[in-house]
Every structure is written in structure tokens, then in C-alpha cells.
Design a protein around this motif. Structure first.
Motif, PDB file in Angstrom:
ATOM      1  N   UNK A 342       0.858  -1.185   0.000  1.00  0.00           N
ATOM      2  CA  UNK A 342       0.000   0.000   0.000  1.00  0.00           C
ATOM      3  C   UNK A 342       0.891   1.231   0.000  1.00  0.00           C
ATOM      4  N   UNK A 343       0.328   2.360  -0.414  1.00  0.00           N
ATOM      5  CA  UNK A 343       1.132   3.573  -0.425  1.00  0.00           C
ATOM      6  C   UNK A 343       0.301   4.821  -0.612  1.00  0.00           C
ATOM      7  N   UNK A 344       0.936   5.943  -0.335  1.00  0.00           N
ATOM      8  CA  UNK A 344       0.323   7.263  -0.503  1.00  0.00           C
ATOM      9  C   UNK A 344       1.293   8.133  -1.296  1.00  0.00           C
ATOM     10  N   UNK A 345       0.749   8.842  -2.279  1.00  0.00           N
ATOM     11  CA  UNK A 345       1.542   9.753  -3.103  1.00  0.00           C
ATOM     12  C   UNK A 345       0.912  11.137  -3.031  1.00  0.00           C
ATOM     13  N   UNK A 346       1.734  12.152  -2.819  1.00  0.00           N
ATOM     14  CA  UNK A 346       1.247  13.533  -2.896  1.00  0.00           C
ATOM     15  C   UNK A 346       1.961  14.225  -4.052  1.00  0.00           C
ATOM     16  N   UNK A 347       1.256  15.123  -4.738  1.00  0.00           N
ATOM     17  CA  UNK A 347       1.819  15.756  -5.932  1.00  0.00           C
ATOM     18  C   UNK A 347       1.248  17.155  -6.127  1.00  0.00           C
ATOM     19  N   UNK A 348       1.700  17.786  -7.213  1.00  0.00           N
ATOM     20  CA  UNK A 348       1.325  19.165  -7.560  1.00  0.00           C
ATOM     21  C   UNK A 348       1.595  20.109  -6.380  1.00  0.00           C
ATOM     22  N   UNK A 349       2.882  20.351  -6.165  1.00  0.00           N
ATOM     23  CA  UNK A 349       3.314  21.145  -5.014  1.00  0.00           C
ATOM     24  C   UNK A 349       3.262  22.644  -5.292  1.00  0.00           C
ATOM     25  N   UNK A 350       3.048  23.392  -4.248  1.00  0.00           N
ATOM     26  CA  UNK A 350       3.197  24.855  -4.288  1.00  0.00           C
ATOM     27  C   UNK A 350       3.947  25.263  -3.024  1.00  0.00           C
ATOM     28  N   UNK A 351       4.775  26.307  -3.089  1.00  0.00           N
ATOM     29  CA  UNK A 351       5.465  26.772  -1.885  1.00  0.00           C
ATOM     30  C   UNK A 351       4.468  27.236  -0.833  1.00  0.00           C
ATOM     31  N   UNK A 352       4.834  27.058   0.433  1.00  0.00           N
ATOM     32  CA  UNK A 352       3.957  27.466   1.548  1.00  0.00           C
ATOM     33  C   UNK A 352       3.479  28.905   1.418  1.00  0.00           C
ATOM     34  N   UNK A 353       4.414  29.772   1.014  1.00  0.00           N
ATOM     35  CA  UNK A 353       4.078  31.212   0.976  1.00  0.00           C
ATOM     36  C   UNK A 353       3.366  31.638  -0.303  1.00  0.00           C
ATOM     37  N   UNK A 354       3.032  30.639  -1.166  1.00  0.00           N
ATOM     38  CA  UNK A 354       2.332  30.971  -2.410  1.00  0.00           C
ATOM     39  C   UNK A 354       1.006  30.228  -2.537  1.00  0.00           C
ATOM     40  N   UNK A 355       0.588  29.579  -1.472  1.00  0.00           N
ATOM     41  CA  UNK A 355      -0.650  28.808  -1.555  1.00  0.00           C
ATOM     42  C   UNK A 355      -1.854  29.757  -1.637  1.00  0.00           C
ATOM     43  N   UNK A 356      -2.728  29.465  -2.608  1.00  0.00           N
ATOM     44  CA  UNK A 356      -3.952  30.258  -2.803  1.00  0.00           C
ATOM     45  C   UNK A 356      -5.136  29.406  -2.367  1.00  0.00           C
ATOM     46  N   UNK A 357      -5.914  29.912  -1.439  1.00  0.00           N
ATOM     47  CA  UNK A 357      -7.022  29.140  -0.888  1.00  0.00           C
ATOM     48  C   UNK A 357      -8.333  29.478  -1.593  1.00  0.00           C
ATOM     49  N   UNK A 358      -9.244  28.531  -1.544  1.00  0.00           N
ATOM     50  CA  UNK A 358     -10.554  28.704  -2.167  1.00  0.00           C
ATOM     51  C   UNK A 358     -11.433  29.622  -1.324  1.00  0.00           C
ATOM     52  N   UNK A 359     -12.218  30.455  -1.997  1.00  0.00           N
ATOM     53  CA  UNK A 359     -13.147  31.349  -1.307  1.00  0.00           C
ATOM     54  C   UNK A 359     -14.318  30.576  -0.709  1.00  0.00           C
ATOM     55  N   UNK A 360     -14.555  29.377  -1.240  1.00  0.00           N
ATOM     56  CA  UNK A 360     -15.740  28.615  -0.850  1.00  0.00           C
ATOM     57  C   UNK A 360     -15.434  27.451   0.092  1.00  0.00           C
ATOM     58  N   UNK A 361     -14.141  27.276   0.443  1.00  0.00           N
ATOM     59  CA  UNK A 361     -13.761  26.188   1.337  1.00  0.00           C
ATOM     60  C   UNK A 361     -13.015  26.751   2.543  1.00  0.00           C
ATOM     61  N   UNK A 362     -13.307  26.232   3.713  1.00  0.00           N
ATOM     62  CA  UNK A 362     -12.653  26.678   4.929  1.00  0.00           C
ATOM     63  C   UNK A 362     -11.192  26.235   4.924  1.00  0.00           C
ATOM     64  N   UNK A 363     -10.290  27.154   5.230  1.00  0.00           N
ATOM     65  CA  UNK A 363      -8.859  26.843   5.236  1.00  0.00           C
ATOM     66  C   UNK A 363      -8.443  26.393   6.640  1.00  0.00           C
ATOM     67  N   UNK A 364      -8.452  25.075   6.864  1.00  0.00           N
ATOM     68  CA  UNK A 364      -8.119  24.556   8.191  1.00  0.00           C
ATOM     69  C   UNK A 364      -6.617  24.519   8.434  1.00  0.00           C
ATOM     70  N   UNK A 365      -5.811  24.581   7.353  1.00  0.00           N
ATOM     71  CA  UNK A 365      -4.353  24.536   7.521  1.00  0.00           C
ATOM     72  C   UNK A 365      -3.859  25.650   8.429  1.00  0.00           C
ATOM     73  N   UNK A 366      -4.487  26.818   8.332  1.00  0.00           N
ATOM     74  CA  UNK A 366      -4.058  27.948   9.142  1.00  0.00           C
ATOM     75  C   UNK A 366      -4.103  27.606  10.632  1.00  0.00           C
ATOM     76  N   UNK A 367      -5.117  26.834  11.039  1.00  0.00           N
ATOM     77  CA  UNK A 367      -5.219  26.427  12.435  1.00  0.00           C
ATOM     78  C   UNK A 367      -4.219  25.322  12.781  1.00  0.00           C
ATOM     79  N   UNK A 368      -3.911  24.487  11.786  1.00  0.00           N
ATOM     80  CA  UNK A 368      -3.048  23.334  12.045  1.00  0.00           C
ATOM     81  C   UNK A 368      -1.570  23.695  12.066  1.00  0.00           C
ATOM     82  N   UNK A 369      -1.173  24.773  11.394  1.00  0.00           N
ATOM     83  CA  UNK A 369       0.251  25.105  11.250  1.00  0.00           C
ATOM     84  C   UNK A 369       0.987  25.162  12.588  1.00  0.00           C
ATOM     85  N   UNK A 370       0.479  25.880  13.601  1.00  0.00           N
ATOM     86  CA  UNK A 370       1.203  25.912  14.885  1.00  0.00           C
ATOM     87  C   UNK A 370       1.355  24.529  15.515  1.00  0.00           C
ATOM     88  N   UNK A 371       0.311  23.694  15.378  1.00  0.00           N
ATOM     89  CA  UNK A 371       0.366  22.341  15.939  1.00  0.00           C
ATOM     90  C   UNK A 371       1.412  21.510  15.203  1.00  0.00           C
TER      91      UNK A 371
END
Length: 425
Positions: A342-371
Motif C-alpha cells: 500500500x502507499x500514498x503519493x502527494x503531488x502538484x506542489x506549491x510553496x507554503x508562501x504561495x498557496x492560494x485558498x478557495x473562497x468557498x472552502x474553509x482553510x483549516x491549515x491555518x489552524x493546524x500550522x502551529x500544531x
């Protein structure tokens, strides 16, 4: 001139740094799940143990000849590789880390240096400080460096200094007349077979063929290879490129039939992908999960599946990626099968400081970053997976059984960095 610094039987040499009594004894190192031989000492090679040999088939030979067998210590190998590279990089202004046990150095412009003495000093320093034996081949091109290095390893008595400079047309011609075509850097089995069909058995034979013929067989790559073999540089030193995909996968030592056990592995792989993303300050847009049964056990039924999902927002959160991996797993999992990989692959990377979030989806990463930052910091300080998500078991995913208590203690003390190379699985 270029130089290739190549660690001899690297994984075995690393084992010998931990235990001096292994010197002059047959030693082999096994792959993930202790499946196949991935490194052999010269003494083990003399016993006829081939690279990639299935360990279970050679069990009797190991016992009969007192072959010392070890699970791979990837963390140690990566650490010693970094130490060797750190020493070698001080001897040239430009370098290229080609693999975990190979490093190219650029000596162009070293007009007033005795390269033989200079590289002997480098080799001695690596052996003295890290206890890792190396061979150094020096030549006008990277391909010829590979040839020179092979000669040093093939004839250690003749080149006792461990360094060989191939710097004249006569030396190059003699080497190419000796080197089998299949051993030329960049020649695979399929192309080697075509070469044999057309009377090309040695590297020198290839240079006697018209360039148009070589180009027909190998394309532009063949033209570059001919020039490299003639001593005309075509391959420059390359900068390490950022990863375009990250994959964490394992072949399981024992097939998994329990859904929850397989789910835990999938979520753990997703979390490791997230850690690697954060280390290179990236986020991913796409996550893929795949599961396979054992294709050699048709009696147990065959099934394989995989699926990709686009994330609502680019993410490097272990929590987000584990949840998404679990969703995909639920969609592709089928009861009643014995799962081998079994395995997991992640792709289509963007730099942390260039990530563009969707206007229609809640951005939970902002809360998770400190953790996530706190978790990464504590794991660096106290040891890998000391702080982890509740769904992780904390068990190692490599399936290595022949590991000493002392080495386990070494890992727990977090004295070794995480591997930066792709290892055998």
C-alpha cells in the motif's frame, strides 16, 4: 577534470563502522522487510551471493558460511553519507551528490594541483574520520569517471591508493577496450542486447560505429555518450532538484487482511508525506492512495486499486492528509483480500508562501500550522514519532527484524537525521 568519489560496498561499510569484528567477514544487508540482498561485502560476493538475491533462498548458504546478515539501517546510512559528502565538498568548488554513495567533484581549473596526491588525501581523510573506504576515479568526463572508478574497484591491488586518473588518450583507449558495453553508464539490458547483435561487445567497439547508427539505436543520448567516452564533456554537474512528487509505500512482510490495520498504515504513510512536505516548505494539491494484493499468490485472489483526490486547499497538514487518505481508502478497499502493498503519493506542489485558498472552502491549515510546527520540533528533539496523531501505532513501517537493541536506542536518542534518499522497498 571530474572526480567520482564512490563508497565501497556502502551499506556493509556502514555496518562495519558499528562493529569492527565484521572486517574480512562475509556480510550482507537486506532490503525492507528483510526480503532481498542489497549490499554485499567482497567476501560475500566471493561466495556467489548475487545482488538482489532473495534472502530465504540463500538461508542455508548464509548459515553454512557464517554470513553476517543485517536489516538495513537506513537512518545510519543516510547520516554517514552526509558526513562523507561534507568532507568531499570541501575539496572542490562545485559538486553533485549523485546518489547515497556517489559524489562528483569538479576539478576544472586545478592547474597547479597534483590531483593524485590531492585525492589520496581526501580518501585518507574520509577513511580516518568516518571509517568508510572509498574509490576515486578521475577523468575528463563524468562517464569516464565511472569507468576509472570501476577499474580501481576491479583491481584494488594494482591501485592500492584507491585513486586512478585516466587523463591520456592511451589510458582511455585501454580502458574502453577492457570495459564490456553493458557496463557503460547509461546502457541498459535492452540496448546492450542490441549492441551485441551488431557486434558491439566493448565500449571501444561503440566508438567504431558511425554516429548515425548510434543515434538510430539510442537517439541524442547515444551521441552524448560517444562524446563523453571520447573525453568531450557533455554532462555537467546538476543541482539537486526539488521533488515533484513524494511517495511513501511499503511491501508488507506479512499480508494484511484486517481493514483497520491497513487503514492505520495508510494514514501513517499520509502523515509521513505531510512531514516531508513541511521539510521542503511545500504544500500539495493532490493526494493518491493505492493498495495491492500479492500478484504471486493468485490462489488468494487478486485485487489492486488506487484513486486520486484534489484537495479543497493546498495542504501540508498531517491531519488533513490523513483524513483525505482515509476517505480514498474507504472508497477503494474491498473485504476478503490479502493485501501485500500500500502507499500514498502527494503531488502538484506549491510553496507554503504561495498557496492560494478557495473562497468557498474553509482553510483549516491555518489552524493546524502551529500544531504541526510544534509536533515537528518535538520529534526532532526527542525522536521520530514521539509525538504523533492518535491513529498512528508508532510501529516502524520498514519491517526490519534483524536490528540490535543498541541501534534501536541510538534511533530513540534521535542522533541521526531522516533519510534524504529513496531506498529499496
Amino acid at each position: 577534470m571530474y572526480a567520482l568519489v564512490d563508497c565501497n560496498n556502502f551499506f556493509v561499510s556502514c555496518e562495519r563502522t558499528l562493529d569492527k569484528s565484521l572486517e574480512d567477514k562475509p556480510v550482507v544487508v537486506l532490503s525492507n522487510n528483510d526480503g532481498c540482498v542489497i549490499s554485499r561485502s567482497n567476501e560475500a560476493k566471493a561466495l556467489g551471493i548475487p545482488m538482489g538475491a532473495p534472502a530465504f533462498k540463500y538461508k542455508d548458504l548464509f548459515a553454512k558460511n557464517n554470513v553476517q546478515v543485517f536489516s538495513a539501517k537506513f537512518e545510519l546510512y543516510n547520516y554517514l553519507s552526509q558526513q562523507v559528502s561534507a568532507i568531499a565538498k570541501n575539496y572542490a568548488p562545485e559538486y553533485e551528490i549523485y546518489s547515497i554513495d556517489e559524489l562528483f567533484l569538479d576539478f576544472h581549473g586545478f592547474k597547479y594541483f597534483n590531483l593524485q596526491t590531492y585525492c589520496e588525501e581526501l580518501r585518507k581523510r574520509i577513511i580516518d574520520e568516518q571509517k568508510i573506504p572509498v574509490s576515486i576515479g578521475i577523468a575528463p568526463t563524468k562517464t569516464l569517471c565511472k569507468v576509472a572508478n570501476r577499474i580501481v574497484k576491479k583491481y584494488p591491488d594494482r591501485f592500492a591508493t584507491g585513486v586512478y586518473i585516466m587523463n591520456t588518450p592511451e589510458k582511455i583507449e585501454k580502458a574502453l577496450k577492457w570495459l564490456p558495453i553493458e557496463d557503460v553508464w547509461g546502457i541498459g539490458r535492452r540496448i546492450a542486447a542490441k549492441m551485441h547483435e551488431n557486434g558491439v561487445y566493448k565500449a571501444w567497439d561503440l566508438l567504431q560505429k558511425p554516429e548515425i547508427w548510434v543515434r538510430k539505436i539510442m537517439g541524442i543520448h547515444g551521441t552524448r555518450m560517444i562524446n563523453e567516452l571520447k573525453g568531450i564533456p557533455q554532462l555537467v554537474l546538476e543541482e539537486p532538484s526539488r521533488k515533484k512528487t513524494i511517495c511513501v509505500s511499503r511491501s508488507f512482510m506479512e499480508m494484511i487482511t484486517e481493514k483497520e490495520e491497513l487503514r492505520e498504515r495508510i494514514e501513517t504513510f499520509a502523515m509521513y508525506c505531510a512531514e516531508k512536505l513541511r521539510k521542503q516548505d511545500s504544500c500539495c494539491k493532490v493526494i493518491t492512495v493505492f493498495i495491492y494484493t500479492n500478484r504471486f499468490r493468485k490462489d488468494l485472489g487478486e485485487y489492486k486499486n488506487g484513486f486520486s483526490m484534489i484537495l479543497p486547499n493546498p495542504s501540508s497538514s498531517s491531519i488533513v492528509l490523513a483524513k483525505m487518505a482515509n476517505k480514498i481508502f474507504e472508497a477503494i478497499y474491498k473485504e476478503g483480500y490479502h493485501y501485500k502493498k500500500a502507499g500514498v503519493v502527494v503531488s502538484e506542489f506549491v510553496p507554503d508562501n504561495e498557496r492560494i485558498t478557495s473562497l468557498f472552502e474553509k482553510d483549516v491549515d491555518a489552524k493546524h500550522i502551529p500544531v504541526m510546527k510544534a509536533m515537528d520540533f518535538l520529534n526532532r528533539k526527542y525522536g521520530k514519532d514521539k509525538i504523533r496523531l492518535g491513529s498512528m501505532s508508532g510501529k516502524n513501517t520498514f519491517g526490519r527484524k534483524i536490528i540490535s537493541d543498541d541501534y534501536e536506542k541510538l534511533l530513540k536518542n534521535n542522533t541521526l537525521p531522516e533519510a534524504n534518499y529513496r531506498f529499496f522497498s
